[in-house]
Scaffold this motif. Structure first.
Motif, PDB file in Angstrom:
ATOM      1  N   UNK A  12      51.968  38.465  35.667  1.00  0.00           N
ATOM      2  CA  UNK A  12      51.424  39.400  36.655  1.00  0.00           C
ATOM      3  C   UNK A  12      52.415  39.584  37.796  1.00  0.00           C
ATOM      4  N   UNK A  13      53.052  38.500  38.215  1.00  0.00           N
ATOM      5  CA  UNK A  13      54.063  38.597  39.260  1.00  0.00           C
ATOM      6  C   UNK A  13      55.250  39.430  38.793  1.00  0.00           C
ATOM      7  N   UNK A  14      55.624  39.269  37.522  1.00  0.00           N
ATOM      8  CA  UNK A  14      56.722  40.051  36.953  1.00  0.00           C
ATOM      9  C   UNK A  14      56.408  41.546  37.005  1.00  0.00           C
ATOM     10  N   UNK A  15      55.178  41.915  36.705  1.00  0.00           N
ATOM     11  CA  UNK A  15      54.774  43.317  36.802  1.00  0.00           C
ATOM     12  C   UNK A  15      54.865  43.794  38.243  1.00  0.00           C
ATOM     13  N   UNK A  16      54.352  43.009  39.167  1.00  0.00           N
ATOM     14  CA  UNK A  16      54.387  43.389  40.586  1.00  0.00           C
ATOM     15  C   UNK A  16      55.816  43.499  41.102  1.00  0.00           C
ATOM     16  N   UNK A  17      56.682  42.592  40.687  1.00  0.00           N
ATOM     17  CA  UNK A  17      58.074  42.627  41.135  1.00  0.00           C
ATOM     18  C   UNK A  17      58.853  43.778  40.502  1.00  0.00           C
ATOM     19  N   UNK A  18      58.423  44.224  39.319  1.00  0.00           N
ATOM     20  CA  UNK A  18      59.156  45.246  38.594  1.00  0.00           C
ATOM     21  C   UNK A  18      58.798  46.677  38.953  1.00  0.00           C
ATOM     22  N   UNK A  19      57.705  46.855  39.694  1.00  0.00           N
ATOM     23  CA  UNK A  19      57.267  48.202  40.061  1.00  0.00           C
ATOM     24  C   UNK A  19      56.988  48.230  41.556  1.00  0.00           C
ATOM     25  N   UNK A  20      57.810  48.946  42.328  1.00  0.00           N
ATOM     26  CA  UNK A  20      57.556  49.038  43.769  1.00  0.00           C
ATOM     27  C   UNK A  20      56.194  49.673  44.044  1.00  0.00           C
ATOM     28  N   UNK A  21      55.517  49.156  45.050  1.00  0.00           N
ATOM     29  CA  UNK A  21      54.265  49.760  45.491  1.00  0.00           C
ATOM     30  C   UNK A  21      53.002  49.084  45.013  1.00  0.00           C
ATOM     31  N   UNK A  22      53.097  48.108  44.114  1.00  0.00           N
ATOM     32  CA  UNK A  22      51.882  47.441  43.638  1.00  0.00           C
ATOM     33  C   UNK A  22      51.285  46.613  44.770  1.00  0.00           C
ATOM     34  N   UNK A  23      50.000  46.797  44.985  1.00  0.00           N
ATOM     35  CA  UNK A  23      49.290  46.042  46.015  1.00  0.00           C
ATOM     36  C   UNK A  23      48.354  45.005  45.426  1.00  0.00           C
ATOM     37  N   UNK A  24      47.798  45.293  44.243  1.00  0.00           N
ATOM     38  CA  UNK A  24      46.891  44.334  43.615  1.00  0.00           C
ATOM     39  C   UNK A  24      46.842  44.580  42.116  1.00  0.00           C
ATOM     40  N   UNK A  25      46.778  43.467  41.364  1.00  0.00           N
ATOM     41  CA  UNK A  25      46.606  43.514  39.912  1.00  0.00           C
ATOM     42  C   UNK A  25      45.377  42.685  39.593  1.00  0.00           C
ATOM     43  N   UNK A  26      44.508  43.234  38.753  1.00  0.00           N
ATOM     44  CA  UNK A  26      43.298  42.516  38.349  1.00  0.00           C
ATOM     45  C   UNK A  26      43.171  42.603  36.836  1.00  0.00           C
ATOM     46  N   UNK A  27      42.954  41.468  36.204  1.00  0.00           N
ATOM     47  CA  UNK A  27      42.616  41.409  34.789  1.00  0.00           C
ATOM     48  C   UNK A  27      41.125  41.108  34.757  1.00  0.00           C
ATOM     49  N   UNK A  28      40.385  41.908  33.975  1.00  0.00           N
ATOM     50  CA  UNK A  28      38.927  41.780  34.000  1.00  0.00           C
ATOM     51  C   UNK A  28      38.339  41.875  32.610  1.00  0.00           C
ATOM     52  N   UNK A  29      37.124  41.391  32.480  1.00  0.00           N
ATOM     53  CA  UNK A  29      36.376  41.515  31.242  1.00  0.00           C
ATOM     54  C   UNK A  29      35.642  42.850  31.247  1.00  0.00           C
ATOM     55  N   UNK A  30      35.193  43.283  30.076  1.00  0.00           N
ATOM     56  CA  UNK A  30      34.495  44.562  29.953  1.00  0.00           C
ATOM     57  C   UNK A  30      33.219  44.600  30.779  1.00  0.00           C
ATOM     58  N   UNK A  31      32.627  43.452  31.049  1.00  0.00           N
ATOM     59  CA  UNK A  31      31.414  43.440  31.854  1.00  0.00           C
ATOM     60  C   UNK A  31      31.690  43.249  33.344  1.00  0.00           C
ATOM     61  N   UNK A  32      32.951  43.386  33.740  1.00  0.00           N
ATOM     62  CA  UNK A  32      33.285  43.438  35.160  1.00  0.00           C
ATOM     63  C   UNK A  32      33.543  42.121  35.853  1.00  0.00           C
ATOM     64  N   UNK A  33      33.849  41.086  35.103  1.00  0.00           N
ATOM     65  CA  UNK A  33      34.172  39.796  35.719  1.00  0.00           C
ATOM     66  C   UNK A  33      35.684  39.630  35.803  1.00  0.00           C
ATOM     67  N   UNK A  34      36.159  39.168  36.946  1.00  0.00           N
ATOM     68  CA  UNK A  34      37.590  38.955  37.153  1.00  0.00           C
ATOM     69  C   UNK A  34      38.059  37.768  36.325  1.00  0.00           C
ATOM     70  N   UNK A  35      39.122  37.973  35.557  1.00  0.00           N
ATOM     71  CA  UNK A  35      39.747  36.912  34.766  1.00  0.00           C
ATOM     72  C   UNK A  35      40.975  36.382  35.499  1.00  0.00           C
ATOM     73  N   UNK A  36      41.746  37.282  36.103  1.00  0.00           N
ATOM     74  CA  UNK A  36      42.968  36.899  36.811  1.00  0.00           C
ATOM     75  C   UNK A  36      43.246  37.954  37.874  1.00  0.00           C
ATOM     76  N   UNK A  37      44.081  37.571  38.844  1.00  0.00           N
ATOM     77  CA  UNK A  37      44.464  38.536  39.870  1.00  0.00           C
ATOM     78  C   UNK A  37      45.821  38.177  40.441  1.00  0.00           C
ATOM     79  N   UNK A  38      46.466  39.194  41.012  1.00  0.00           N
ATOM     80  CA  UNK A  38      47.693  39.014  41.766  1.00  0.00           C
ATOM     81  C   UNK A  38      47.584  39.930  42.981  1.00  0.00           C
ATOM     82  N   UNK A  39      47.823  39.401  44.159  1.00  0.00           N
ATOM     83  CA  UNK A  39      47.753  40.187  45.384  1.00  0.00           C
ATOM     84  C   UNK A  39      46.320  40.419  45.831  1.00  0.00           C
ATOM     85  N   UNK A  40      46.184  40.875  47.053  1.00  0.00           N
ATOM     86  CA  UNK A  40      44.848  41.138  47.591  1.00  0.00           C
ATOM     87  C   UNK A  40      44.036  39.872  47.730  1.00  0.00           C
TER      88      UNK A  40
END
Length: 135
Positions: A12-40
Motif C-alpha cells: 500500500x505504501x508502494x502505491x502511495x509513493x508511486x502516484x503523487x496525490x494519494x491521500x488515503x488507500x482503503x482495502x475493504x470487504x464487499x460488506x463494507x468492513x475495512x481490511x487495511x488502510x494507508x493514510x488518513x
C-alpha cells in the motif's frame, strides 16, 4: 500510518509513493468492513469502506444492465472538485479504494492500482458473512 490485517503495508505504501496525490488507500470487504488502510485516520477509512459497499453494489447492478446477463464491476472513478475517488475490484469480495487530490493522474493511478491487485489480489479475499459471522 498503516493499519491492517495481513502484511500488505509495504504494498500500500508502494502505491502511495508511486502516484503523487494519494491521500488515503482503503482495502475493504464487499460488506463494507475495512481490511487495511494507508493514510488518513481510522474513522475516515471506516466511513470510506462503508460508503464503498453501497457504491460497488450500485456499480455491479449497472454493469449487469450494460452486459445483459453478466458483467462485473471492475473500476469506478469519481471526479470531484478537489480530486478523485477510485474503487477497484481486488479479489473475491474485496475492493481497493483510493482517495487522491488533483495532483493524481488518473491513467497512472488506474495502472498502478491494477498492478497492485495483480500482485496481491488472491490475498485480498474476504469470506462472505451472515449476521456478522463468517459463512
Amino acid at each position: 500510518m498503516i493499519q491492517q490485517i495481513g502484511n500488505f503495508d509495504w504494498m500500500l505504501k508502494d502505491l502511495a509513493d508511486g502516484v503523487p496525490g494519494i491521500e488515503q488507500i482503503v482495502v475493504l470487504s464487499a460488506d463494507g468492513l475495512r481490511i487495511a488502510r494507508y493514510g488518513g485516520d481510522p474513522d475516515a477509512a471506516d466511513r470510506v469502506a462503508a460508503a464503498c459497499a453501497g457504491l460497488q453494489s450500485l456499480a455491479g447492478a449497472v454493469a449487469g444492465e450494460i452486459r445483459r446477463g453478466g458483467g462485473a464491476m471492475r473500476m469506478v472513478i469519481i471526479e470531484i472538485d478537489t480530486g478523485y475517488f477510485y474503487l477497484m475490484s481486488a479479489g473475491a469480495n474485496a475492493y481497493l479504494a483510493v482517495l487522491a487530490n488533483l495532483a493524481a493522474e488518473p491513467g497512472l493511478m488506474s495502472n498502478r492500482m491494477r498492478d497492485l491487485v495483480a500482485r496481491i489480489g488472491a490475498h485480498l479475499t474476504s469470506p462472505p458473512r451472515r449476521n456478522g459471522q463468517t459463512v
